[in-house]
Enzyme design. Structure first.
Site, PDB file in Angstrom:
ATOM      1  N   SER A 282       0.766  -1.227   0.246  1.00  0.00           N
ATOM      2  CA  SER A 282       0.046  -0.060   0.082  1.00  0.00           C
ATOM      3  C   SER A 282       0.807   1.300  -0.020  1.00  0.00           C
ATOM      4  O   SER A 282       2.210   1.276   0.026  1.00  0.00           O
ATOM      5  CB  SER A 282      -0.961   0.032   1.098  1.00  0.00           C
ATOM      6  OG  SER A 282      -0.052   0.160   2.400  1.00  0.00           O
ATOM      7  N   LYS A 283       0.166   2.200  -0.072  1.00  0.00           N
ATOM      8  CA  LYS A 283       0.957   3.517  -0.147  1.00  0.00           C
ATOM      9  C   LYS A 283       2.064   3.780   0.881  1.00  0.00           C
ATOM     10  O   LYS A 283       2.871   4.326   0.614  1.00  0.00           O
ATOM     11  CB  LYS A 283      -0.107   4.768  -0.130  1.00  0.00           C
ATOM     12  CG  LYS A 283      -0.601   5.138  -1.789  1.00  0.00           C
ATOM     13  CD  LYS A 283      -1.126   6.624  -1.507  1.00  0.00           C
ATOM     14  CE  LYS A 283      -2.286   6.526  -2.544  1.00  0.00           C
ATOM     15  NZ  LYS A 283      -3.402   7.043  -2.112  1.00  0.00           N
TER      16      LYS A 283
END
Ligand code: GLU
Length: 518
Positions: A282-283
């Site tokens: 994820s980010k």
């Protein structure tokens, strides 16, 4: 006769094109190309509220950038990269209309689910007629309340099937109450649904674990599981290679194919990409949007190569890991995809990109670097031929050390700054430009450079070495302060190349500035 391979990628335009989806798209593409098959791009845009023009653009532009050309799907031929960009604040529907994207190319269109609603309705009628589906009049509020009650009692919170066997009279009453029904699939209550997954092998689910799936919501829109089956069936998809996160949907989809009397495709569920801590990528692990990598200066060939090696290996006989698209196409086998999640390793990606950057022809690299240098203010485009020549020299010094195109800025900006605007790293200033010994060396060097007859690598090297011998200091005591004075930093390309490239005039200016104290 071998079946013709038809694969698809089916993104929902509700977020930026994520590297995990890119990798799945790539596997589909490699598989299609390796088998002389067809790669279809279908846009799953039935969630009207969440579709955005920017998401669709990021997918179309991203696939094009990587060279993953689709054979059937939205037609973007004739549109330049610039044309393809959405206008500021453009809505999803306006974007589709303005670029006429939904015209599509291929015989199985339309390729946007939002334009296939009548096909879904026809299939609903068929399933209702066969008794394989039924109308469900429960309102979302009623369903929610019941679910919460069941959860509170720690019971089975799935739909309880209360509309499964309504009499026509009861249906009539419910309709007269003004209820708009959804359509649910009549799931078999017994038995197992199994398939031989190309990645995971034999996989099975108990039918009793599946609930009566909603196929069409009361607003007439299909659900994902239903639309995907109708589309894959009508588009004659033979192999579904998709992310493992969808695996619990697969038994439901297989049962739907069977109810419709359609052939079931072969499935391959690709494990997810993970961050270094083995949680879902994820980010917070770093960039995950494909186009961010483009904007940082990753080459599409390097992205393709690095992404292909995440959870897949080319097997015996491949020389190293740097593989062209052609080699990947030749070698790709979905059966060789690893069963466990693959770590998205940013360092490895940078390494791979560096390999590709070093392989580039210098002029090609210069072209790719110019926009980065211009954005950073190092140069102003267009360049005169003299300026281009200098930029070329600067890039040639950086090529060995670059990991992405954007590195060119940090590697070469000192080269472009006017002397009075040169900035100095703390370490360069404190360690090498703040003591008398170094400044004395630099002053002496300055005079020697001023009278040097030829300002080339060899002469510069003998001046520096001669000076260190005469002063009785090690060569590094000359080299480090000189580098700090000329480039403002303690690292970088070879000093003599750097001096030659800066030229006598700028070397003298910079030595003068350092000697005057900074
Ligand atoms: N639209 C779905 C997604 O973006 C596609 C999943 C599938 O390939 O079936 O996750």
């Amino acid at each position: 006769m071998a079946t013709l391979v038809r694969v698809r990628m089916a993104p929902s335009p509700t977020g930026p094109f994520h590297v995990g989806s890119v990798r799945t798209a790539l596997f589909n593409y490699l598989f299609a190309r390796g088998r002389g098959g067809t790669f279809v791009l279908r846009i799953e845009d039935t969630d009207q509220a969440r579709n955005t023009a920017a998401s669709l653009w990021s997918t179309l532009a991203g696939l094009r950038w990587l060279g993953l050309e689709w054979d059937e799907g939205p037609s973007i031929r004739g549109l330049s990269d610039e044309d393809l960009q959405p206008l500021p604040n453009e809505s999803y529907n306006d974007y589709l209309t303005r670029l006429n994207l939904s015209a599509g190319s291929g015989e199985h269109g339309p390729y946007f689910q939002s334009q296939r609603l009548s096909l879904y309705s026809n299939a609903i009628e068929e399933l209702l007629d066969k008794g394989a589906a039924y109308h469900c009049y429960c309102s979302p509020e009623e369903l929610k309340t019941r679910r919460e009650e069941l959860e509170a009692r720690k019971g089975d919170s799935r739909y309880d099937g209360r509309c499964r066997d309504l009499t026509p009279e009861r249906e009539q009453v419910l309709r007269e109450e003004g209820r708009r029904p959804a359509v649910r699939f009549r799931m078999p209550k017994e038995g197992v649904t199994a398939w031989d997954d190309l990645v995971r092998g034999q996989t099975e689910f108990q039918n009793s674990e599946l609930e009566d799936l909603v196929l069409q919501k009361s607003d007439g829109f299909p659900t994902y599981n239903f639309a995907v089956v109708i589309d894959d069936a009508l588009m004659e998809i033979t192999h579904v290679l998709r992310g493992e996160d969808g695996i619990s949907n697969t038994p439901k989809q297989i049962l739907l194919y069977q109810a419709l009397g359609k052939p079931v495709p072969v499935f391959a569920h690709v494990p997810l990409l993970l961050g270094k801590d083995r949680s879902k990528l994820s980010k917070r692990h770093g960039a995950t949007a494909l186009l961010d990598f483009r904007d940082k200066g990753f080459l599409p060939e390097a992205m393709v190569n690095a992404l292909s090696l995440l959870g897949w290996s080319p097997g015996e006989g491949a020389e190293g890991e740097v593989l062209s698209m052609e080699a990947l196409v030749q070698r790709f086998q979905p059966e060789a995809i690893n069963k466990s999640g693959a770590i998205f390793d940013y360092e490895k990606l940078e390494w791979m990109n560096g390999e590709y950057l070093r392989k580039l022809d210098l002029d090609e690299l210069v072209e790719l670097c110019l926009p980065f240098l211009a954005t950073a203010g190092c140069i102003t485009l267009p360049l005169s031929s003299e300026q281009r020549h200098r930029a070329r020299q600067a890039v040639s010094l950086a090529q060995e050390r670059m990991k992405s195109l954007s590195d060119v800025v940090q590697q070469t900006n000192f080269f472009f700054s006017p002397t009075d605007q040169l900035s100095y790293e703390d370490k360069a200033r404190d360690k090498w430009l703040s003591n008398q010994e170094s400044l004395k060396v630099l002053a002496d060097l300055r005079d020697r450079l001023a009278s040097l007859s030829s300002f080339d690598h060899n002469s510069l090297e003998s001046v520096v070495r001669g000076l260190s011998e005469e002063m009785g200091v090690s060569a590094s005591k000359v080299i480090h302060p000189t580098r700090a004075a000329l480039s403002g930093r303690t690292w970088g390309p070879g000093l003599f190349e750097l001096m030659e490239l800066l030229g006598r005039e700028r070397c003298l200016e910079r030595l003068d500035r350092a000697c005057a104290g900074i």
